[in-house]
Structure formats: C-alpha cells, structure tokens
Design a protein around this motif. Sequence first.
Motif, PDB file in Angstrom:
ATOM      1  N   PRO A 175       0.815  -1.222   0.000  1.00 39.24           N
ATOM      2  CA  PRO A 175       0.000   0.000   0.000  1.00 39.24           C
ATOM      3  C   PRO A 175       0.845   1.268   0.000  1.00 39.24           C
ATOM      4  CG  PRO A 175      -0.037  -1.094   2.148  1.00 39.24           C
ATOM      5  CD  PRO A 175       0.588  -2.051   1.199  1.00 39.24           C
ATOM      6  N   ILE A 176       0.303   2.295  -0.638  1.00 36.67           N
ATOM      7  CA  ILE A 176       1.005   3.573  -0.743  1.00 36.67           C
ATOM      8  C   ILE A 176       0.703   4.395   0.503  1.00 36.67           C
ATOM      9  CG2 ILE A 176       1.289   5.665  -2.118  1.00 36.67           C
ATOM     10  CD1 ILE A 176       0.214   4.058  -4.514  1.00 36.67           C
ATOM     11  N   LEU A 177       1.678   4.529   1.371  1.00 35.01           N
ATOM     12  CA  LEU A 177       1.473   5.263   2.615  1.00 35.01           C
ATOM     13  C   LEU A 177       1.183   6.727   2.316  1.00 35.01           C
ATOM     14  CD1 LEU A 177       4.218   3.669   4.897  1.00 35.01           C
ATOM     15  CD2 LEU A 177       1.855   2.968   4.530  1.00 35.01           C
ATOM     16  N   GLY A 178       0.219   7.277   3.031  1.00 33.36           N
ATOM     17  CA  GLY A 178      -0.188   8.650   2.802  1.00 33.36           C
ATOM     18  C   GLY A 178      -1.314   8.780   1.806  1.00 33.36           C
ATOM     19  N   GLU A 179      -1.509   7.749   0.969  1.00 32.72           N
ATOM     20  CA  GLU A 179      -2.595   7.756  -0.005  1.00 32.72           C
ATOM     21  C   GLU A 179      -3.628   6.680   0.278  1.00 32.72           C
ATOM     22  OE1 GLU A 179      -1.621   7.848  -4.130  1.00 32.72           O
ATOM     23  OE2 GLU A 179       0.170   9.074  -3.838  1.00 32.72           O
ATOM     24  N   GLU A 180      -3.206   5.578   0.864  1.00 30.72           N
ATOM     25  CA  GLU A 180      -4.104   4.453   1.127  1.00 30.72           C
ATOM     26  C   GLU A 180      -4.069   4.091   2.614  1.00 30.72           C
ATOM     27  OE1 GLU A 180      -4.044   1.950  -3.004  1.00 30.72           O
ATOM     28  OE2 GLU A 180      -2.225   1.826  -1.760  1.00 30.72           O
ATOM     29  N   CYS A 181      -5.168   3.508   3.081  1.00 26.92           N
ATOM     30  CA  CYS A 181      -5.293   3.143   4.498  1.00 26.92           C
ATOM     31  C   CYS A 181      -5.604   1.658   4.646  1.00 26.92           C
ATOM     32  CB  CYS A 181      -6.379   3.974   5.155  1.00 26.92           C
ATOM     33  SG  CYS A 181      -6.021   5.720   5.218  1.00 26.92           S
ATOM     34  N   PRO A 182      -4.625   0.800   4.472  1.00 30.61           N
ATOM     35  CA  PRO A 182      -4.871  -0.642   4.641  1.00 30.61           C
ATOM     36  C   PRO A 182      -5.212  -0.945   6.097  1.00 30.61           C
ATOM     37  CG  PRO A 182      -2.524  -0.212   4.543  1.00 30.61           C
ATOM     38  CD  PRO A 182      -3.197   1.088   4.221  1.00 30.61           C
ATOM     39  N   PHE A 183      -6.231  -1.742   6.311  1.00 33.79           N
ATOM     40  CA  PHE A 183      -6.586  -2.068   7.692  1.00 33.79           C
ATOM     41  C   PHE A 183      -6.497  -3.558   7.999  1.00 33.79           C
ATOM     42  CE2 PHE A 183     -10.547  -2.322   5.340  1.00 33.79           C
ATOM     43  CZ  PHE A 183     -11.174  -3.441   5.866  1.00 33.79           C
ATOM     44  N   MET A 184      -6.399  -4.394   6.961  1.00 34.15           N
ATOM     45  CA  MET A 184      -6.332  -5.829   7.187  1.00 34.15           C
ATOM     46  C   MET A 184      -5.437  -6.470   6.137  1.00 34.15           C
ATOM     47  SD  MET A 184      -8.038  -7.673   9.547  1.00 34.15           S
ATOM     48  CE  MET A 184      -9.723  -7.087   9.699  1.00 34.15           C
ATOM     49  N   GLU A 185      -4.551  -7.330   6.597  1.00 33.28           N
ATOM     50  CA  GLU A 185      -3.681  -8.075   5.685  1.00 33.28           C
ATOM     51  C   GLU A 185      -4.235  -9.474   5.488  1.00 33.28           C
ATOM     52  OE1 GLU A 185       0.698  -7.861   6.241  1.00 33.28           O
ATOM     53  OE2 GLU A 185       0.568 -10.043   6.456  1.00 33.28           O
ATOM     54  N   LEU A 186      -4.324  -9.906   4.227  1.00 35.01           N
ATOM     55  CA  LEU A 186      -4.743 -11.270   3.895  1.00 35.01           C
ATOM     56  C   LEU A 186      -3.482 -12.115   3.804  1.00 35.01           C
ATOM     57  CD1 LEU A 186      -7.332 -10.336   1.109  1.00 35.01           C
ATOM     58  CD2 LEU A 186      -7.750 -10.632   3.561  1.00 35.01           C
ATOM     59  N   ASN A 187      -3.073 -12.672   4.933  1.00 30.62           N
ATOM     60  CA  ASN A 187      -1.753 -13.261   5.031  1.00 30.62           C
ATOM     61  C   ASN A 187      -1.639 -14.623   4.353  1.00 30.62           C
ATOM     62  OD1 ASN A 187       0.389 -14.992   6.738  1.00 30.62           O
ATOM     63  ND2 ASN A 187       0.982 -12.830   6.783  1.00 30.62           N
ATOM     64  N   TYR A 188      -2.668 -15.457   4.506  1.00 25.76           N
ATOM     65  CA  TYR A 188      -2.580 -16.839   4.017  1.00 25.76           C
ATOM     66  C   TYR A 188      -3.997 -17.370   3.869  1.00 25.76           C
ATOM     67  CZ  TYR A 188      -1.442 -21.883   4.164  1.00 25.76           C
ATOM     68  OH  TYR A 188      -1.320 -23.227   3.886  1.00 25.76           O
ATOM     69  N   ALA A 189      -4.277 -18.112   2.801  1.00 24.72           N
ATOM     70  CA  ALA A 189      -5.637 -18.605   2.540  1.00 24.72           C
ATOM     71  C   ALA A 189      -5.616 -20.074   2.150  1.00 24.72           C
ATOM     72  CB  ALA A 189      -6.295 -17.777   1.433  1.00 24.72           C
ATOM     73  N   ILE A 190      -6.612 -20.821   2.626  1.00 26.18           N
ATOM     74  CA  ILE A 190      -6.741 -22.232   2.274  1.00 26.18           C
ATOM     75  C   ILE A 190      -8.211 -22.579   2.053  1.00 26.18           C
ATOM     76  CG2 ILE A 190      -4.658 -22.992   3.490  1.00 26.18           C
ATOM     77  CD1 ILE A 190      -6.453 -23.996   5.748  1.00 26.18           C
ATOM     78  N   GLN A 191      -8.428 -23.695   1.396  1.00 20.82           N
ATOM     79  CA  GLN A 191      -9.769 -24.230   1.156  1.00 20.82           C
ATOM     80  C   GLN A 191      -9.735 -25.720   1.429  1.00 20.82           C
ATOM     81  OE1 GLN A 191     -11.288 -25.061  -2.946  1.00 20.82           O
ATOM     82  NE2 GLN A 191     -12.715 -23.393  -2.516  1.00 20.82           N
ATOM     83  N   GLN A 192     -10.821 -26.257   1.981  1.00 24.67           N
ATOM     84  CA  GLN A 192     -10.886 -27.693   2.257  1.00 24.67           C
ATOM     85  C   GLN A 192     -12.287 -28.211   1.941  1.00 24.67           C
ATOM     86  OE1 GLN A 192      -9.585 -28.926   6.191  1.00 24.67           O
ATOM     87  NE2 GLN A 192     -10.914 -30.726   6.152  1.00 24.67           N
TER      88      GLN A 192
END
Length: 354
Positions: free
Chosen positions: A194-211
């Motif tokens: 994310p571009i600091l000062g322009e965007e406000c990330p609030f959550m990181e999608l660190n790892y994803a799985i499906q079962q």
Amino acid sequence: MSKAKMFRSATPGKATILAIGKAFPSQVVPQDCLVEDFIRDTKCEDAAIKEKLERLCKTTTVKTRYTVMSREILDQYPELVAEGTPSIKQRLEIANSAVVDMAKEASLACIKEWGRPISDITHIVYVSSSEIRVTGLRVAKDIAENNPRSRVLLTTSETTILGFRSPNSVRPYDLVGAALFGDGAAAAIIGSNPILGEECPFMELNYAIQQFLPDTSGVINGCLSEEGIHFTLGRDLPQRIEDNIEEFCKKLMKKAGLKEYNELFWVVHPGGPAILKRLESKLKLESATLDCSRCALMDFGNVSSNTILYVMENMREELKNKKDKGEEWGLALAFGPGITFEGVLLRSLLQPEM
C-alpha cells in the motif's frame, strides 16, 4: 471511515484490504413484520406453516433485512408464487438488474472511501448467486500478490429472488430461507504494498486455504429448475462443521505459529446462529468473540457471499476502538456447498483510537 494510522506495517508483497463499501435494496423488512407479509404475499392459508415460520423467525436472531422482492413485483409477476409455474426467465430479469445496481452502488461507496481514481482499479472480481463466500477474497488476494501495483475491486451482490416461492409442507427449507436470508451487495479494494499517505490498509490477507469435506455433497445443495433455485441445508450441517473446524483452524494458525484461539479476532460468516454456537463451543471461545458475526446476522440476515465483508467491516470498527493495540492476528471463516471450508489468516494493521 476516517483515515486511521497504521501501527503495524503490511508484509511486503502480501495483499491488504484498502477499503470496504456496501449497498442494499430500498425495501427494509423488520423481522417482526415478516410473517404476516410473507403469508399474505404468498397467499398461504396453512396455519401450521405460519406457526412454524413464526418460530423460525424468532430463532434466527435476525432483526432487519433488505429485500428486492416487493408487493409491486408480485403484482407484476404473479407467477412467482404460483406453484409449478415456470418463472426462471422472469426471476432472472428482476435479479440481473437488481444485483448490478447494488454492485455498482457498493463499488462506488468503496472507491470513495479508498480515495483514489476509478482508473487506478486494474482488476475486477465479481461474485453473485454462487454461494461462494471467502473464495472471492482468496481470488482477489492471488491477483493482487501476483500482479505488482495492481488494485483489485472485489464486488459481491446477492438477491433471494431466484429462490422466492410460496411455502409448501413438502419443502420445509423454504421457510428457513424466508426467515434467514436477505439481499444486498458489498465491495472491497485489495492490493499489496500500500502507498502510505494515499491508502489506508486495515487488514492483511496473510494466508488462505480451502478444504472440501468428503461425503457431504448433499448437505448444502442448490438445484436450478424452471421455477427458480431450490436450496436445501441438511440438519447435520452444524455438526459437520463442529466435527472438522478445529483441525481446519489449526492449519491456518500454524502458518503464523499461533496456538490460542482466544488471542485471535474472528471474522466468521454467520450462516445461522446454530453454526456460530457450535463453533464457539468447540473452540471454547469467549462469549463476545463472535459479536461482529452476530451483529451482521442481526442487522442484515444471511446475505450469502456479501456477509463476510459486513462482518469484516464490523471487526474493523471493533479493532479501531480498542483501548490497547488489540489482537494482531485473526481468522476469516466461511462454509459453502461441498461442504467446503474457506479460511484466511488475517493481520490487523489498524491503530486503535486512544
């Protein structure tokens, strides 16, 4: 949302959620009014069905929902409640314009919160009437992480028009749908670095799985016919989820070396109150842990693929308002046809208000 300062840096290359938006049809249905309206609109004269619907409405914990369906639509298309009458063409005509309008409204609200030009969106992921819940997040995450500087607009939009019908004693699940499901749309912008000062990330999608759970193909089922979509949920759905959820959560938690369930925040698709109760009991979660899920269910009902984003928006406010740094790690969970488990390991990046 006001521009919140990050206190945790996003992991380089990992997808983050930069903004969220939502939209709903204009018609609000208070749960207290639903039974009389539904029985009248479907011309149902079975007292036993009415009594059962009244019980279901109380057990769902839903307070309000939004619906595309209206008396005006039923006056124009009486075949929608005529048993055995082909109506899929009419249902699609109504649904197609409704979901597009809601998706557009949610997307524009999301882009406004993001604060950058529409032209900076590089990819669009659209989910509708597919019973896919977290998969949209997982696809958007993969695109964002494999295309540097991309910004992905994820939009979900759902309506129950395709499954709306008169109640029938041989189809008891129709009443569950009438008591639990609602319409609406949601959107999120996903991007890495994310571009600091322009965007406000609030959550990181660190790892994803499906079962996929073997031998469960009939537990959550949908069948398309000339009369619309017929959905069924097996009575054993909560038990199946309870029997398998702990192992699934441990796979996600292992990625970050996490072991304690109550040290996480939880973004869980509220398929219904029974599922939340089973998950809470199995993992021995503290009583308020799933409040964001319960609030989304209470305010909007089960809105299929959209609901996980409503829960995430609730969680954003909860984490922002914590008096300390709050939990860093969390899990997003949803359950769909298969039975399929979808999960994302999350990192909060928000600075709580002091």
